[in-house]
Write a protein that holds these residues in place. Structure first.
Motif, PDB file in Angstrom:
ATOM      1  N   GLY A  76       1.143  -0.513   2.474  1.00  0.00           N
ATOM      2  CA  GLY A  76       1.115  -1.787   1.771  1.00  0.00           C
ATOM      3  C   GLY A  76       1.218  -1.430   0.346  1.00  0.00           C
ATOM      4  N   ASP A 128      -4.846  -5.507  -3.135  1.00  0.00           N
ATOM      5  CA  ASP A 128      -4.944  -6.597  -2.435  1.00  0.00           C
ATOM      6  C   ASP A 128      -4.069  -6.496  -1.014  1.00  0.00           C
ATOM      7  N   GLN A 129      -2.814  -6.306  -1.567  1.00  0.00           N
ATOM      8  CA  GLN A 129      -1.794  -6.091  -0.402  1.00  0.00           C
ATOM      9  C   GLN A 129      -2.029  -5.136   0.541  1.00  0.00           C
ATOM     10  N   LEU A 135      -4.978  -6.270   2.656  1.00  0.00           N
ATOM     11  CA  LEU A 135      -4.461  -7.247   3.846  1.00  0.00           C
ATOM     12  C   LEU A 135      -3.501  -6.919   4.744  1.00  0.00           C
ATOM     13  N   GLU A 136      -2.801  -5.713   4.461  1.00  0.00           N
ATOM     14  CA  GLU A 136      -1.977  -4.753   5.555  1.00  0.00           C
ATOM     15  C   GLU A 136      -2.772  -4.174   6.511  1.00  0.00           C
ATOM     16  N   ASP A 150      -5.981  -4.852   7.148  1.00  0.00           N
ATOM     17  CA  ASP A 150      -6.703  -5.918   7.940  1.00  0.00           C
ATOM     18  C   ASP A 150      -5.790  -6.385   9.058  1.00  0.00           C
ATOM     19  N   ASN A 151      -4.703  -6.763   8.766  1.00  0.00           N
ATOM     20  CA  ASN A 151      -3.502  -7.161   9.884  1.00  0.00           C
ATOM     21  C   ASN A 151      -3.470  -6.095  11.086  1.00  0.00           C
ATOM     22  N   ARG A 164     -10.756 -11.329  15.028  1.00  0.00           N
ATOM     23  CA  ARG A 164     -10.622 -11.545  13.405  1.00  0.00           C
ATOM     24  C   ARG A 164     -11.851 -10.956  12.674  1.00  0.00           C
TER      25      ARG A 164
END
Length: 250
Positions: A17, A45-46, A49-50, A52-53, A125
């Motif tokens: 990420g 942050d990226q 996010l990746e 978490d996804n 989630r």
């Protein structure tokens, strides 16, 4: 410039990420005006996010939800007796922390499975483990597992998940063995995890469906008392949607 070696090194460290975010920054010259800490913050942050996804995809794959139902796609316009304040409260997930159950009943086609999958999706989630099963197939699988030595291990895996969705409760008669299996599953989870049950049968008929007073008392005592109830009504949503489709002869 060490940008490319840095991207490669980030990937080697499992920070794909951040590597992609770094490459994106190279293509956006205006980001060069940001200070080091701000640019690093965007990279981190990226990466978060990746990750978490990726974890969400893994949880959803494990859950095996029958329908791809997202809470934000709930149809509140159709009249089916869905208590909106109650459902929105359930989406917050406090019932899972308290190891409470949800019973969703109503005629066929009113959206019981969809709503249960929406609750399961939200739980995924929120980083909770979820598992979906249709009751008839689960009981068949438990019967097979008993014969090949996987029974105890399968019960343990069912007990471990934080939210177990049992769909289509009460659509087929139970054998004596299946009644005992049902009690094992429910007892293992009682007070330790949450269960969502969907059924065309009103809760008042569940005792009769189990058809063994002793086991029925034990199962329902663990499932029903203190459970949240969603009682749907009205016509089948599938029927209503089919009625809106243009006919071929029109």
């Amino acid at each position: 410039m060490l940008t490319h070696p840095t991207s490669d090194r980030l990937r080697e460290l499992g920070l794909a990420g951040m590597a992609r975010a770094l490459e994106d920054q190279r293509r956006q010259p205006d980001l060069s005006d940001l200070c080091f800490e701000d640019r690093l913050g965007l990279l981190v942050d990226q990466e978060v996010l990746e990750r978490d996804n990726r974890r969400l995809r893994i949880r959803l794959r494990f859950a095996g939800l029958r329908q791809q139902a997202a809470p934000e796609n709930i149809d509140w316009r159709t009249s089916r007796g869905l208590d909106r304040p109650l459902f929105q409260k359930l989406l917050m997930g406090e019932w899972i922390e308290r190891h409470e159950n949800i019973l969703v009943t109503g005629p066929t086609g009113t959206g019981k499975t969809w709503l249960s999958c929406a609750l399961g999706h939200r739980a995924c989630r929120d980083n909770r483990s979820v598992l979906y099963h249709r009751v008839p197939r689960l009981l068949e699988a438990l019967g097979i597992a008993r014969g090949d030595g996987r029974y105890a291990r399968m019960l343990k895996s069912l007990a471990r998940v934080q939210v177990l969705i049992l769909d289509d409760w009460g659509i087929t008669p139970l054998t004596a063995e299946q009644r005992r299996d049902l009690l094992e599953v429910v007892d293992d989870r009682h007070g330790r995890a949450s269960t969502i049950i969907t059924s065309q049968l009103p809760v008042e008929l569940w005792h009769q469906h189990i058809d063994n007073p002793t086991i029925a008392d034990a199962v329902l005592d663990r499932l029903v008392h203190g459970a949240h109830r969603i009682e749907l009504k009205g016509e089948s949503l599938r029927k209503l949607q089919a009625g809106k489709q243009p006919r071929l002869d029109e």
